[in-house]
Design an enzyme around this catalytic site. Sequence first.
Site, PDB file in Angstrom:
ATOM      1  N   CYS A 119      26.526  24.274  40.268  1.00  0.00           N
ATOM      2  CA  CYS A 119      26.957  25.655  40.090  1.00  0.00           C
ATOM      3  C   CYS A 119      27.136  26.255  41.483  1.00  0.00           C
ATOM      4  CB  CYS A 119      25.867  26.387  39.311  1.00  0.00           C
ATOM      5  SG  CYS A 119      26.144  28.143  39.157  1.00  0.00           S
ATOM      6  N   SER A 137      32.330  35.915  30.196  1.00  0.00           N
ATOM      7  CA  SER A 137      31.035  36.580  30.058  1.00  0.00           C
ATOM      8  C   SER A 137      31.222  37.784  29.148  1.00  0.00           C
ATOM      9  CB  SER A 137      30.529  37.026  31.427  1.00  0.00           C
ATOM     10  OG  SER A 137      30.347  35.896  32.248  1.00  0.00           O
ATOM     11  N   LEU A 138      30.865  37.612  27.899  1.00  0.00           N
ATOM     12  CA  LEU A 138      31.132  38.647  26.895  1.00  0.00           C
ATOM     13  C   LEU A 138      29.913  39.570  26.769  1.00  0.00           C
ATOM     14  CD1 LEU A 138      33.475  39.385  25.025  1.00  0.00           C
ATOM     15  CD2 LEU A 138      32.457  37.904  23.277  1.00  0.00           C
ATOM     16  N   HIS A 139      28.799  39.017  26.391  1.00  0.00           N
ATOM     17  CA  HIS A 139      27.489  39.700  26.377  1.00  0.00           C
ATOM     18  C   HIS A 139      27.351  40.872  25.412  1.00  0.00           C
ATOM     19  CE1 HIS A 139      26.844  37.056  29.665  1.00  0.00           C
ATOM     20  NE2 HIS A 139      27.269  37.833  30.644  1.00  0.00           N
ATOM     21  N   SER A 185      33.899  30.755  35.288  1.00  0.00           N
ATOM     22  CA  SER A 185      33.338  31.839  34.480  1.00  0.00           C
ATOM     23  C   SER A 185      33.750  33.189  35.043  1.00  0.00           C
ATOM     24  CB  SER A 185      31.812  31.715  34.485  1.00  0.00           C
ATOM     25  OG  SER A 185      31.225  32.803  33.806  1.00  0.00           O
ATOM     26  N   CYS A 191      27.092  43.974  37.087  1.00  0.00           N
ATOM     27  CA  CYS A 191      26.432  43.699  35.798  1.00  0.00           C
ATOM     28  C   CYS A 191      24.926  43.974  35.924  1.00  0.00           C
ATOM     29  CB  CYS A 191      26.673  42.253  35.363  1.00  0.00           C
ATOM     30  SG  CYS A 191      28.419  41.863  35.153  1.00  0.00           S
ATOM     31  N   GLY A 246      29.105  35.852  42.702  1.00  0.00           N
ATOM     32  CA  GLY A 246      30.497  36.244  42.889  1.00  0.00           C
ATOM     33  C   GLY A 246      31.309  36.173  41.612  1.00  0.00           C
ATOM     34  N   GLU A 247      32.436  36.876  41.639  1.00  0.00           N
ATOM     35  CA  GLU A 247      33.376  36.854  40.517  1.00  0.00           C
ATOM     36  C   GLU A 247      34.590  36.035  40.968  1.00  0.00           C
ATOM     37  OE1 GLU A 247      33.899  37.549  37.285  1.00  0.00           O
ATOM     38  OE2 GLU A 247      35.927  36.873  37.721  1.00  0.00           O
ATOM     39  N   GLU A 295      23.974  30.559  47.639  1.00  0.00           N
ATOM     40  CA  GLU A 295      23.192  29.522  46.987  1.00  0.00           C
ATOM     41  C   GLU A 295      24.014  28.741  45.968  1.00  0.00           C
ATOM     42  OE1 GLU A 295      20.942  33.092  45.572  1.00  0.00           O
ATOM     43  OE2 GLU A 295      20.232  31.627  44.113  1.00  0.00           O
ATOM     44  N   CYS A 310      22.167  41.110  36.547  1.00  0.00           N
ATOM     45  CA  CYS A 310      22.461  40.057  37.522  1.00  0.00           C
ATOM     46  C   CYS A 310      21.915  40.373  38.911  1.00  0.00           C
ATOM     47  CB  CYS A 310      23.974  39.859  37.584  1.00  0.00           C
ATOM     48  SG  CYS A 310      24.461  38.553  38.721  1.00  0.00           S
ATOM     49  N   ASN A 340      17.683  35.698  32.317  1.00  0.00           N
ATOM     50  CA  ASN A 340      16.711  35.354  33.344  1.00  0.00           C
ATOM     51  C   ASN A 340      16.138  36.646  33.873  1.00  0.00           C
ATOM     52  OD1 ASN A 340      16.521  32.484  33.959  1.00  0.00           O
ATOM     53  ND2 ASN A 340      18.726  32.626  34.324  1.00  0.00           N
ATOM     54  N   CYS A 389      20.727  33.254  38.877  1.00  0.00           N
ATOM     55  CA  CYS A 389      21.807  33.657  39.782  1.00  0.00           C
ATOM     56  C   CYS A 389      21.363  34.611  40.872  1.00  0.00           C
ATOM     57  CB  CYS A 389      22.855  34.441  38.985  1.00  0.00           C
ATOM     58  SG  CYS A 389      24.145  33.469  38.337  1.00  0.00           S
ATOM     59  N   CYS A 395      28.489  40.315  45.109  1.00  0.00           N
ATOM     60  CA  CYS A 395      29.467  40.528  44.038  1.00  0.00           C
ATOM     61  C   CYS A 395      29.600  42.030  43.835  1.00  0.00           C
ATOM     62  CB  CYS A 395      28.951  39.884  42.744  1.00  0.00           C
ATOM     63  SG  CYS A 395      30.101  39.991  41.342  1.00  0.00           S
TER      64      CYS A 395
HETATM   65  N1  SAH Z   1      31.069  36.544  37.842  1.00  0.00           N
HETATM   66  C1  SAH Z   1      31.219  35.492  36.891  1.00  0.00           C
HETATM   67  C2  SAH Z   1      30.374  34.261  37.180  1.00  0.00           C
HETATM   68  C3  SAH Z   1      28.975  34.411  37.662  1.00  0.00           C
HETATM   69  S1  SAH Z   1      27.584  34.488  36.648  1.00  0.00           S
HETATM   70  C4  SAH Z   1      30.966  36.002  35.493  1.00  0.00           C
HETATM   71  O1  SAH Z   1      30.638  37.158  35.330  1.00  0.00           O
HETATM   72  O2  SAH Z   1      31.149  35.242  34.552  1.00  0.00           O
HETATM   73  C5  SAH Z   1      27.534  33.241  35.438  1.00  0.00           C
HETATM   74  C6  SAH Z   1      26.963  33.757  34.126  1.00  0.00           C
HETATM   75  O3  SAH Z   1      25.582  34.105  34.214  1.00  0.00           O
HETATM   76  C7  SAH Z   1      27.672  35.006  33.625  1.00  0.00           C
HETATM   77  O4  SAH Z   1      27.877  34.899  32.244  1.00  0.00           O
HETATM   78  C8  SAH Z   1      26.670  36.077  33.944  1.00  0.00           C
HETATM   79  O5  SAH Z   1      26.896  37.223  33.168  1.00  0.00           O
HETATM   80  C9  SAH Z   1      25.378  35.390  33.669  1.00  0.00           C
HETATM   81  N2  SAH Z   1      24.183  35.976  34.286  1.00  0.00           N
HETATM   82  C10 SAH Z   1      24.069  36.573  35.486  1.00  0.00           C
HETATM   83  N3  SAH Z   1      22.800  36.959  35.714  1.00  0.00           N
HETATM   84  C11 SAH Z   1      22.100  36.585  34.632  1.00  0.00           C
HETATM   85  C12 SAH Z   1      20.732  36.704  34.264  1.00  0.00           C
HETATM   86  N4  SAH Z   1      19.842  37.304  35.057  1.00  0.00           N
HETATM   87  N5  SAH Z   1      20.368  36.190  33.079  1.00  0.00           N
HETATM   88  C13 SAH Z   1      21.264  35.582  32.276  1.00  0.00           C
HETATM   89  N6  SAH Z   1      22.546  35.446  32.569  1.00  0.00           N
HETATM   90  C14 SAH Z   1      22.973  35.947  33.729  1.00  0.00           C
END
Ligand code: SAH
Length: 344
Positions: free
Chosen positions: A104, A213-215, A190, A115, A158-159, A91, A118, A289, A332, A111
Site C-alpha cells: 500500500c 471510498s463510499l462510507h 482508491s 475525511c 493522499g488522494e 509511509e 483519517c 482504525n 493510514c 492529504c
Molecule cells: N484518498 C483515497 C485513498 C486513501 S485511504 C481514498 O479516499 O480512497 C484508503 C482507504 O482507507 C479509504 O477508503 C479511506 O477512507 C480509508 N481510511 C482512512 N483512514 C481510515 C481509518 N482510520 N479507518 C478505516 N479506514 C480508513
Amino acid sequence: MKQDLKSMTLAEMQEAFAALGEPKFRAKQVFTWLHRGATCFDEMTNLSKALREKLEENYEILPVVMLERQISQIDGTNKFLFRLYDGNVVESVLMKYKHGNSICVSTQVGCRMGCKFCASTIGGRIRDLSSGEILAQIMVAQRYLGERISNVVLMGSGEPLDNFDNVIKFLKLVNAEYGLNIGQRHITLSTCGIVPKIIELADLNLSITLAISLHAFSDEKRRVIMPIANKYTIAEILDACKYYMNKTGRRITYEYSLVSGVNDSKEDARSLSKLLKDMNGHVNLIPVNEIKENTLKRPSKKTIEDFEGILKAHGIEATVRREMGSDINAACGQLRRSYLETQK
Ligand code: SAH
C-alpha cells in the site's frame, strides 16, 4: 532542479540518452538498475566512469531512504517510513498474503480531502509525490524484503486522483517490462470520489481496479464524515462508476469504513444494499482504525457481522477487511504522524 531519472519511462530515457550522444541500450541498462533499486550512479557497474559522470551532471536520482521499518509479530506485515529528498516523510505498508506480497503506497505527503476518520489528512496536503517517488516506495521495500512484490494498492496517504498525472505516469512505470513489471490487474486505485477524474481515468481504458471510498449510503450522512461529499453526490459517483465499468469491463470495489454509531446500523446496511443493488460491485467493510486525534470508535464484532450479513442477504458481495499489523502503527498516516510528533 535536474530531472529525476526514476520518473522517466524507458522511451523518455532513450530519447534523453540519444540527446547526450549515447546509444539506446544504455538507457535500458540504467532503467534496469534504477528499477532494481539502485540509488546512485556508482552502483551501475556496467557503465563506464565517463558515462556515470555525464549522467550525474545531467540527471538526478532523488533519494527515497528508509527511515524506519516495523515488522508485525502477528502476521509479518511491514510498515515502512521513507524520507524524501526535501525531508518530508511518507509511509507504505507491505502485507503478506498467500497469493503474494501486496504493498500500500502513498501518493501525496499528507492529504487535503479532510475525511474525519483519517490520520493522513490532519496536517493537510504538503505536496504531491512524483511518479518516481511513488514507484521508489515499492523498489526500496522490495529490496529490503528480498521477495517480489506482486500487488499494489494506492491506498496510503493522499488522494491519487488529486495527483492525477503523476499517478498515471506511475501506473505506466510500475508496469514496465524491464522494471517491476506489475500488471494493471494487480493494481487497485482508491479514491474518495472525484467524479471528473474518474471519468478521465475511465477514458484511459486501463485494467486497474477502481475502489470508491463510499462510507455512507446517503449524501447527507456522507457529508458528516467526508467533505468531498459537498462537491459530488453519490448519484454522480455511481454514474461515473457505471461509465468506468462500461469502458474498462472491470468491477468496482466499494470501501465502507464502519464507525460505531455513525454508519453501522442495520438500517444503514439495508439502505446501502438498496443503493448498490444494480452495481455488481464488491463491498469491502473496514472496521475503522481508531486514532488518538478523534473519538471515532469501531463497532462491536457482532455489529460488523450483522452488517455484512445484511448486505449478503440482499445479494451484495461483501467482505470484512482482515486487520493486519495490529501490533504496529498500521492505520493510514499513523506512522508519519507519530514520527512528526517526535520531531517537534
Ligand atoms: N484518498 C483515497 C485513498 C486513501 S485511504 C481514498 O479516499 O480512497 C484508503 C482507504 O482507507 C479509504 O477508503 C479511506 O477512507 C480509508 N481510511 C482512512 N483512514 C481510515 C481509518 N482510520 N479507518 C478505516 N479506514 C480508513
